[in-house]
Design an enzyme around this catalytic site. Sequence first.
Site, PDB file in Angstrom:
ATOM      1  N   GLU A 176      28.131 -39.720  51.399  1.00 19.57           N
ATOM      2  CA  GLU A 176      28.204 -40.227  49.862  1.00 19.57           C
ATOM      3  C   GLU A 176      26.703 -40.250  49.433  1.00 19.57           C
ATOM      4  O   GLU A 176      26.285 -41.377  49.046  1.00 19.57           O
ATOM      5  CB  GLU A 176      28.635 -41.384  49.770  1.00 19.57           C
ATOM      6  CG  GLU A 176      30.403 -41.617  49.605  1.00 19.57           C
ATOM      7  CD  GLU A 176      30.902 -42.932  49.434  1.00 19.57           C
ATOM      8  OE1 GLU A 176      30.086 -43.689  48.844  1.00 19.57           O
ATOM      9  OE2 GLU A 176      32.147 -43.114  49.846  1.00 19.57           O
TER      10      GLU A 176
ATOM     11  N   GLU B  61      37.400 -41.371  54.233  1.00 21.61           N
ATOM     12  CA  GLU B  61      37.564 -42.859  53.953  1.00 21.61           C
ATOM     13  C   GLU B  61      38.747 -42.821  52.870  1.00 21.61           C
ATOM     14  O   GLU B  61      38.539 -42.065  51.919  1.00 21.61           O
ATOM     15  CB  GLU B  61      36.366 -43.432  53.215  1.00 21.61           C
ATOM     16  CG  GLU B  61      35.628 -43.783  54.035  1.00 21.61           C
ATOM     17  CD  GLU B  61      34.207 -44.633  53.453  1.00 21.61           C
ATOM     18  OE1 GLU B  61      34.553 -45.102  52.292  1.00 21.61           O
ATOM     19  OE2 GLU B  61      33.327 -44.570  53.930  1.00 21.61           O
TER      20      GLU B  61
HETATM   21  C1  NOJ Z   1      31.964 -46.140  50.604  1.00 21.76           C
HETATM   22  C2  NOJ Z   1      31.077 -46.239  52.005  1.00 21.76           C
HETATM   23  O1  NOJ Z   1      30.821 -45.165  52.643  1.00 21.76           O
HETATM   24  C3  NOJ Z   1      31.473 -47.545  52.758  1.00 21.76           C
HETATM   25  O2  NOJ Z   1      30.350 -47.836  53.295  1.00 21.76           O
HETATM   26  C4  NOJ Z   1      31.996 -48.545  51.790  1.00 21.76           C
HETATM   27  O3  NOJ Z   1      32.000 -49.697  52.403  1.00 21.76           O
HETATM   28  C5  NOJ Z   1      33.301 -48.040  51.409  1.00 21.76           C
HETATM   29  N1  NOJ Z   1      33.357 -46.630  50.607  1.00 21.76           N
HETATM   30  C6  NOJ Z   1      34.106 -49.014  50.502  1.00 21.76           C
HETATM   31  O4  NOJ Z   1      33.190 -49.361  49.294  1.00 21.76           O
END
Ligand code: NOJ
Length: 478
Positions: A196, A384
């Site tokens: 990200e 994710e």
């Molecule tokens: C994005 C991130 O990669 C992760 O670290 C974060 O906790 C989650 N999404 C939820 O926001």
Amino acid sequence: MARINRRQFCKIGAGSATIATCLPKFALSQPRAVPRQFPKGFVWGCSTASYQIEGAVKEDGRGPSIWDTFSHTPGKIVNGDTGDVADDSYHLYKEDIRLLRELGVNGYHFSVAWPRVFPNGTGQPNPKGLDYYHRVIDELLANRITPYIDLYVWDLPQALPNGWQSRDTAKAFADYAGYVTGRLSDRVKHFFTVNECTSFVDIGYREGRHAPGLKLPDRQVNQVRHHALLAHGLGLQAIRANASSGTKVGFIDMPQACVPVIETKEHIEAARRATREENAPFLTAFMEGKYLDSYLEREGPNAPRVEPGDLDAIGSPVDFVGLNVYVPTYVRADGSPRGYAVEPWPTSAPRMESDWLFFDPSVMYWAVRNVCDVWKPSAIYITENGCSSADVVTAEGRVEDTDRVMFLRSYITHLHRAVAEGYPVKGMFVWSVIDNFEWDRGFSERFGLYYIDYKTQKRIPKLSAEWYGEVIAANAVL
Ligand code: NOJ
């Protein structure tokens, strides 16, 4: 509440009507619903990241990261939380892997902390740092869980001068990536370079809500973005040069996931165009090895400075693309030269516990479809997806997170649509297996399938853990 059956319902709901008269005719001849089955070998997993779960920030030679510094700066994190201890997974990793085994996952996506391996970011490696990951990998493999390793989830070594503002950081990342994969790729075959970019660059260097907490002008932000892309490109080259044969590599992006406002040809086409344009700073550059002319024109004098060879490195072919999928970008066709308009986020859309996380599961399907239709990657992992909920432990010691079950069931149902249409989705990782340090929100937002009691470090399965276990066992949405 006593259960009622359909016959009773007919009586209650329709007076003296019989089933035959109260149900529509077609209902009686419908076949039983077919479960939404996933293909054999589909990877069901969970995700975590180093700084969010490990703790032990001063142990075994780990150097400080920008998140240690930032979280210890007063006022930056809700409740003054830090990742100093977090879930103590550095010590409790065997227990966490036992939880994964109980769920029945066949994949675990986690990250290596760069400052454990290179406490100063470059130079002398710290063997004890990598030993920890050897132990984690051994334990995973002993439990028949395939490791998927992410090399960067934002815990940049503090010692690197100027962080991602410096081009040298991209080179340092490549050295670190080559070193780690050279040592782990005998047993780990799937690596992701960076996670990200938009979050660690835009939130960290433009908005200042994440480490290192800067609010730079556009020109400098664009340069930081470029260095993040370059880290992936140079990292990929270093991995190809150092890792053992059969090692596969990709990156993880959280794209502007463009959902057509209505599923008609014109809006679908608009969403496809928008996918390329709206992702110009990151995903499009990764996939095409170039900055779009429209992006360069828009940025004008603020466009990033690019050196010869940068874009070739950035656009080197990947083996798969990792997508973190949460919220949509709504797109409609319009008569403008670019052919689409982006609708603002609806203010009254249903939200989960995090204010940014509004609920629209159709994003899962459209994220996959647009990326595949535009760039045709050979494989996609949903690296994710998951949600925060206001979890409470009941007097009986249970966490009945029916809202998280609702969320995941809905998103996975839409993922199934993509799989059923033949898009090459190979696996899905729920964020996250355990509650953890949610960056600037600290421990105030819980994303886990297992609840963490941060006072005792006790792990308590939520209803969603039970549900996900059933989904995995059935290889179908339930
Ligand atoms: C994005 C991130 O990669 C992760 O670290 C974060 O906790 C989650 N999404 C939820 O926001």
